[in-house]
Design a protein around this motif. Sequence first.
Motif, PDB file in Angstrom:
ATOM      1  N   ALA A  60       0.788  -1.275  -0.025  1.00 46.88           N
ATOM      2  CA  ALA A  60       0.019  -0.037   0.089  1.00 46.88           C
ATOM      3  C   ALA A  60       0.921   1.205  -0.005  1.00 46.88           C
ATOM      4  O   ALA A  60       0.469   2.292  -0.742  1.00 46.88           O
ATOM      5  CB  ALA A  60      -1.087  -0.044   1.006  1.00 46.88           C
ATOM      6  N   THR A  61       1.903   1.114   0.647  1.00 51.77           N
ATOM      7  CA  THR A  61       2.780   2.377   0.823  1.00 51.77           C
ATOM      8  C   THR A  61       3.726   2.536  -0.557  1.00 51.77           C
ATOM      9  O   THR A  61       4.085   3.543  -0.627  1.00 51.77           O
ATOM     10  CB  THR A  61       3.831   2.137   1.936  1.00 51.77           C
ATOM     11  N   ALA A  62       3.802   1.502  -1.287  1.00 53.88           N
ATOM     12  CA  ALA A  62       4.570   1.553  -2.479  1.00 53.88           C
ATOM     13  C   ALA A  62       4.186   2.837  -3.457  1.00 53.88           C
ATOM     14  O   ALA A  62       5.095   3.437  -4.062  1.00 53.88           O
ATOM     15  CB  ALA A  62       4.717   0.103  -3.332  1.00 53.88           C
ATOM     16  N   SER A  63       2.837   3.057  -3.373  1.00 56.46           N
ATOM     17  CA  SER A  63       2.283   4.136  -4.175  1.00 56.46           C
ATOM     18  C   SER A  63       2.870   5.237  -3.880  1.00 56.46           C
ATOM     19  O   SER A  63       3.344   6.401  -4.626  1.00 56.46           O
ATOM     20  CB  SER A  63       0.887   4.241  -4.153  1.00 56.46           C
ATOM     21  N   ASP A  64       3.100   5.561  -2.376  1.00 56.43           N
ATOM     22  CA  ASP A  64       3.870   6.902  -2.157  1.00 56.43           C
ATOM     23  C   ASP A  64       5.073   6.760  -2.308  1.00 56.43           C
ATOM     24  O   ASP A  64       5.835   7.935  -2.652  1.00 56.43           O
ATOM     25  CB  ASP A  64       3.601   7.030  -0.632  1.00 56.43           C
TER      26      ASP A  64
ATOM     27  N   ALA B  64       6.620   5.598  -4.814  1.00 58.91           N
ATOM     28  CA  ALA B  64       6.536   5.972  -6.434  1.00 58.91           C
ATOM     29  C   ALA B  64       6.456   7.062  -6.614  1.00 58.91           C
ATOM     30  O   ALA B  64       6.924   7.812  -7.592  1.00 58.91           O
ATOM     31  CB  ALA B  64       5.447   4.915  -7.214  1.00 58.91           C
ATOM     32  N   GLN B  65       5.705   7.997  -5.859  1.00 57.39           N
ATOM     33  CA  GLN B  65       5.300   9.335  -6.048  1.00 57.39           C
ATOM     34  C   GLN B  65       6.590  10.264  -5.474  1.00 57.39           C
ATOM     35  O   GLN B  65       6.316  11.550  -5.505  1.00 57.39           O
ATOM     36  CB  GLN B  65       4.065   9.665  -5.637  1.00 57.39           C
ATOM     37  N   THR B  66       7.465   9.658  -4.646  1.00 54.31           N
ATOM     38  CA  THR B  66       8.198  10.595  -3.903  1.00 54.31           C
ATOM     39  C   THR B  66       9.505  10.669  -4.381  1.00 54.31           C
ATOM     40  O   THR B  66       9.841   9.807  -5.074  1.00 54.31           O
ATOM     41  CB  THR B  66       8.385   9.984  -2.418  1.00 54.31           C
ATOM     42  N   ASP B  67      10.063  11.954  -4.376  1.00 54.26           N
ATOM     43  CA  ASP B  67      11.395  12.193  -4.850  1.00 54.26           C
ATOM     44  C   ASP B  67      12.410  11.438  -3.882  1.00 54.26           C
ATOM     45  O   ASP B  67      12.842  12.570  -3.064  1.00 54.26           O
ATOM     46  CB  ASP B  67      11.792  13.746  -5.345  1.00 54.26           C
ATOM     47  N   LEU B  68      12.848  10.546  -3.991  1.00 58.05           N
ATOM     48  CA  LEU B  68      13.652   9.860  -2.862  1.00 58.05           C
ATOM     49  C   LEU B  68      15.010  10.238  -3.147  1.00 58.05           C
ATOM     50  O   LEU B  68      15.679  10.068  -4.270  1.00 58.05           O
ATOM     51  CB  LEU B  68      13.665   8.161  -3.036  1.00 58.05           C
ATOM     52  N   GLU B  69      15.769  10.705  -2.037  1.00 59.91           N
ATOM     53  CA  GLU B  69      17.215  11.048  -1.932  1.00 59.91           C
ATOM     54  C   GLU B  69      17.925   9.652  -1.804  1.00 59.91           C
ATOM     55  O   GLU B  69      19.134   9.425  -2.390  1.00 59.91           O
ATOM     56  CB  GLU B  69      17.373  11.947  -0.773  1.00 59.91           C
ATOM     57  N   ARG B  70      17.289   8.789  -0.920  1.00 59.55           N
ATOM     58  CA  ARG B  70      18.015   7.321  -0.775  1.00 59.55           C
ATOM     59  C   ARG B  70      17.136   6.166  -1.289  1.00 59.55           C
ATOM     60  O   ARG B  70      15.876   6.459  -1.191  1.00 59.55           O
ATOM     61  CB  ARG B  70      18.433   7.042   0.702  1.00 59.55           C
ATOM     62  N   PRO B  71      17.603   5.109  -1.868  1.00 58.03           N
ATOM     63  CA  PRO B  71      16.662   4.003  -2.387  1.00 58.03           C
ATOM     64  C   PRO B  71      16.054   3.175  -1.113  1.00 58.03           C
ATOM     65  O   PRO B  71      16.583   3.070  -0.156  1.00 58.03           O
ATOM     66  CB  PRO B  71      17.708   3.282  -3.019  1.00 58.03           C
ATOM     67  N   VAL B  72      14.927   2.689  -1.290  1.00 58.06           N
ATOM     68  CA  VAL B  72      14.117   1.705  -0.467  1.00 58.06           C
ATOM     69  C   VAL B  72      14.046   0.297  -1.219  1.00 58.06           C
ATOM     70  O   VAL B  72      13.782   0.167  -2.563  1.00 58.06           O
ATOM     71  CB  VAL B  72      12.598   2.163  -0.109  1.00 58.06           C
ATOM     72  N   TYR B  73      14.619  -0.598  -0.591  1.00 57.82           N
ATOM     73  CA  TYR B  73      14.552  -1.952  -1.327  1.00 57.82           C
ATOM     74  C   TYR B  73      13.560  -2.936  -0.550  1.00 57.82           C
ATOM     75  O   TYR B  73      13.489  -3.034   0.608  1.00 57.82           O
ATOM     76  CB  TYR B  73      16.070  -2.679  -1.289  1.00 57.82           C
ATOM     77  N   LEU B  74      12.539  -3.225  -1.407  1.00 60.39           N
ATOM     78  CA  LEU B  74      11.331  -3.968  -0.816  1.00 60.39           C
ATOM     79  C   LEU B  74      11.947  -5.439  -1.264  1.00 60.39           C
ATOM     80  O   LEU B  74      11.944  -5.958  -2.163  1.00 60.39           O
ATOM     81  CB  LEU B  74      10.111  -3.714  -1.438  1.00 60.39           C
ATOM     82  N   CYS B  75      11.969  -6.372   0.000  1.00 65.01           N
ATOM     83  CA  CYS B  75      12.563  -7.560  -0.255  1.00 65.01           C
ATOM     84  C   CYS B  75      11.797  -8.682   0.384  1.00 65.01           C
ATOM     85  O   CYS B  75      11.446  -8.458   1.649  1.00 65.01           O
ATOM     86  CB  CYS B  75      14.005  -7.685   0.445  1.00 65.01           C
ATOM     87  N   PHE B  76      11.408  -9.640  -0.330  1.00 68.69           N
ATOM     88  CA  PHE B  76      10.092 -10.384   0.221  1.00 68.69           C
ATOM     89  C   PHE B  76      10.774 -12.104  -0.160  1.00 68.69           C
ATOM     90  O   PHE B  76      11.107 -12.144  -1.480  1.00 68.69           O
ATOM     91  CB  PHE B  76       8.782 -10.372  -0.457  1.00 68.69           C
TER      92      PHE B  76
ATOM     93  N   GLU C  42       6.534   7.582   7.757  1.00 65.78           N
ATOM     94  CA  GLU C  42       7.687   8.373   8.485  1.00 65.78           C
ATOM     95  C   GLU C  42       8.880   7.822   7.455  1.00 65.78           C
ATOM     96  O   GLU C  42       9.741   8.741   7.427  1.00 65.78           O
ATOM     97  CB  GLU C  42       7.837   7.955   9.785  1.00 65.78           C
ATOM     98  N   VAL C  43       8.809   6.421   7.233  1.00 66.22           N
ATOM     99  CA  VAL C  43      10.001   5.995   6.316  1.00 66.22           C
ATOM    100  C   VAL C  43      10.310   6.595   5.175  1.00 66.22           C
ATOM    101  O   VAL C  43      11.515   7.564   4.868  1.00 66.22           O
ATOM    102  CB  VAL C  43      10.189   4.735   6.495  1.00 66.22           C
ATOM    103  N   THR C  44       9.110   6.946   4.529  1.00 68.41           N
ATOM    104  CA  THR C  44       9.122   7.586   3.130  1.00 68.41           C
ATOM    105  C   THR C  44       9.394   8.947   3.254  1.00 68.41           C
ATOM    106  O   THR C  44      10.261   9.510   2.660  1.00 68.41           O
ATOM    107  CB  THR C  44       7.618   7.480   2.632  1.00 68.41           C
TER     108      THR C  44
END
Length: 400
Positions: free
Chosen positions: A121-125, A127-139, A385-387
């Motif tokens: 659900a958070t992935a949509s946010d 995707a729309q955020t200008d991220l300074e650092r990457p987020v790795y979603l690992c499953f 908060e993470v985003t």
Amino acid sequence: MTSMTAHPRLTEAKDHLEALVAFDTVSRNPNRPLIDHMAAHLEALGADITILPDETGKKANLVARFGPADKPGLVLSGHTDVVPVDGEAWTSDPFSLEEREGKLYGRGTCDMKGFAACVMATASDLAQTDLERPVYLCFSHDEEVGCLGAPAIAEHLKAQPVLPEFAIIGEPSMMKLVTGQKGKIAMRATVTGSGGHSSFAPQHVNAIEYAGRAISMIQERGTRFCEEGPFDRDFTVGHATMLTTMVEGGVATNITPDLCAFTFELRSIAQVDAEAEMQALITQVQETLLPAMKAISAEADIRFERIFSYPAMGDATNDRAFQRYRPILPEWGGKVSYGSEGGVFEIQGGIPSIIVGPGSIEQAHLPDEFIEISQLEACLHFLDEVTGMLSRASTDMAAQ
């Protein structure tokens, strides 16, 4: 399903959880359909997708990255497999999400598809955020049977242009910060003796009796850990444990048993060299028991086989990356004796790790497993908060 809540993505998270629970990903089954489902959702949002299949192709890990690959980023990690429901008395279908009195019931809701649903659900946010650092979603696959999938993820992350600096494992912790997790080595021992009519017992090697002597040595080591440590009082059980868990042997009351097998485990804290302790036990058993056994029968033997193992997760609170994320982390909840993939990321991947996730471990693996809807909402707020912390706007503001 509806619920009064202030978080705008709760309904989306519940919908994702309903879809995830419907995949029967008990560890004995393939998880690839679920992985493909998650990958399609994340890829449609613009994530960089990597699927890491096992040797059969029926199981796989998923790594999805949002944000730049050339900066040290954050890992959000969870597993996709669940424990069996065989023999359990469920009030509702375990693979069909059901809401009752503020709780969502289904296998894996707590451990740990609830976290995965919140991440989706958070992935949509993200995707729309200008991220300074990457987020790795690992499953991963096969966490419940020994953290079998996570090592491939750790190796993949090590091969990235820049290694992620920190990992949050979403195991159920009631959204409290957990800063340590025990490691585990699970072993099977097979004692081969020599059998025959029990009236000639002195001429035989009684496999059960020699297994019993080995089990006593295991018990003695467990007692030593309890009495002498080393200790870490932040754990509910503040020391390593070693114990026998299953025993099988013998065929009749009048036959000297020629075979006995038993399983045992060592759960270790970070201050214990688990591999050295296990090897010391094996050496003690073989050197103490084998000479007398082989004096009666040359074919007598004691063999040890590793079932699985995963390392302990150490305390990352003194790491620089921990200090970076500390402002958004929840209150401290101690250290846990259950297993997670945090130790794999730390030891094999070189990525300091913590545990923060929705739900209570007391609900995991039980019939009528559930997660409270309020825990999903708390997780969504935390991921917000993470985003925000990883966004370029937040970084620019902090630099001013």
